[in-house]
Design a protein around this motif. Structure first.
Motif, mmCIF file in Angstrom:
data_model
loop_
_atom_site.group_PDB
_atom_site.id
_atom_site.type_symbol
_atom_site.label_atom_id
_atom_site.label_comp_id
_atom_site.label_asym_id
_atom_site.label_seq_id
_atom_site.Cartn_x
_atom_site.Cartn_y
_atom_site.Cartn_z
ATOM 1 N N UNK A 9 8.652 39.274 25.000
ATOM 2 C CA UNK A 9 7.143 39.272 24.897
ATOM 3 C C UNK A 9 6.614 38.319 23.768
ATOM 4 N N UNK A 10 5.666 37.765 23.977
ATOM 5 C CA UNK A 10 5.272 37.158 22.577
ATOM 6 C C UNK A 10 4.289 37.963 21.686
ATOM 7 N N UNK A 12 1.443 39.054 19.820
ATOM 8 C CA UNK A 12 -0.199 38.583 19.763
ATOM 9 C C UNK A 12 -0.504 38.384 18.145
ATOM 10 N N UNK A 45 12.131 44.135 23.196
ATOM 11 C CA UNK A 45 11.083 43.391 23.695
ATOM 12 C C UNK A 45 10.279 42.371 22.994
ATOM 13 N N UNK A 46 10.303 42.770 21.671
ATOM 14 C CA UNK A 46 9.749 41.961 20.628
ATOM 15 C C UNK A 46 11.013 41.386 19.847
ATOM 16 N N UNK A 99 -5.818 48.545 15.803
ATOM 17 C CA UNK A 99 -5.139 48.166 16.787
ATOM 18 C C UNK A 99 -5.222 49.323 17.868
ATOM 19 N N UNK A 106 -8.945 47.389 25.536
ATOM 20 C CA UNK A 106 -8.290 46.645 26.745
ATOM 21 C C UNK A 106 -8.265 47.686 27.923
ATOM 22 N N UNK A 110 -9.319 47.043 31.745
ATOM 23 C CA UNK A 110 -8.151 46.902 32.677
ATOM 24 C C UNK A 110 -8.004 48.084 33.752
ATOM 25 N N UNK B 98 2.494 41.710 31.319
ATOM 26 C CA UNK B 98 2.803 41.540 29.809
ATOM 27 C C UNK B 98 2.238 42.305 28.693
ATOM 28 N N UNK B 99 0.670 42.186 28.991
ATOM 29 C CA UNK B 99 0.204 42.953 27.862
ATOM 30 C C UNK B 99 0.532 44.561 28.024
ATOM 31 N N UNK B 100 0.976 45.372 29.197
ATOM 32 C CA UNK B 100 1.311 46.679 29.277
ATOM 33 C C UNK B 100 2.800 46.631 28.581
ATOM 34 N N UNK B 102 3.635 44.671 26.135
ATOM 35 C CA UNK B 102 3.563 44.389 24.766
ATOM 36 C C UNK B 102 3.058 45.665 23.935
#
Lengths: 118, 118
Positions: A9-10, A12, A45-46, A99, A106, A110, B98-100, B102
DNA sequence: TAGATTATGTAGACTGTCTACAAGCACGGA
DNA sequence: TCCGTGCTTGTAGACAGTCTACATAATCTA
């Protein structure tokens, strides 16, 4: 053997600083080790690229949130160890709550709560 | 009377697209309304600036994730209504996961599980 | 001595958000 | 009639942070 590439995952924008600070809360560490810790702890993941890592460390040092000193790593190589400053500890708290607020916002959008009678 | 400024959070880069797509899942809407919806639903935590909103809408339209048509808004003004395309629906799913992923990765680092015997 | 590993670093492209500015139209009040 | 306000869309340019790609150096091992 070909390693299956984990779905990465990129980052943010802005979140890397927080992860670095959080990592250093456990004790002083050098850049390379910080990157590895983030990758391992996030279950791959990161992945922190060096082109993101070092600018971030220099940024945080320039702001006085972390401080550096050259020492020897576990493997006996010269390495720049960073530690949280008092200011850095404060900032870690505020960044982390930022954060959390963002992640919560979010979530509100969502996964909205279903209104009654709708 | 001076309005107390609610503690706003800046958008993390890339998340606005996801929020727009998610908003349009509930049905077609125009830019101004999308921005208001995001602000309200996030309890004023997130405020979408017009300088972010319209470029984002144009971006999504150019990618074919949403499609536009001029109509009249509730208030009787001309407004550009956007709706999700089939592609947009697919992308919404992948972007959301993807968000989840991250957010989960962030959680792993920020709130690590305490190892036994440590 | 060649290559892998550990470790730090920079240049420049790229992307997306921000501030600030602009404009058109409708409506109500002075 | 004129002015302000609300609704709606839009752009230019600054800015920040991540990415890819490249570079360096020291140590260890085959």
């Amino acid at each position: 053997m070909i390693q299956k590439p984990p779905t990465r995952v990129e980052f943010l924008q802005g979140t890397l600083d927080l992860l670095i600070l959080r990592t250093l809360l456990a004790g002083p560490s050098h850049g390379h080790a910080v990157a590895k810790h983030i990758q391992r702890t996030s279950e791959d993941l990161l992945q922190v690229e060096t082109g993101s890592l070092y600018p971030a460390l220099h940024r945080l040092e320039a702001k006085g949130w972390i401080a550096a000193s050259w020492e020897l790593s576990d493997k006996g190589k010269r390495a720049k160890y960073y530690r949280l400053t008092a200011l850095g500890r404060k900032k870690l708290v505020t960044e982390q709550s930022k954060w959390q607020a963002f992640a919560r916002a979010m979530g509100l959008i969502l996964n909205p709560v279903i209104e009654e009678g709708q």
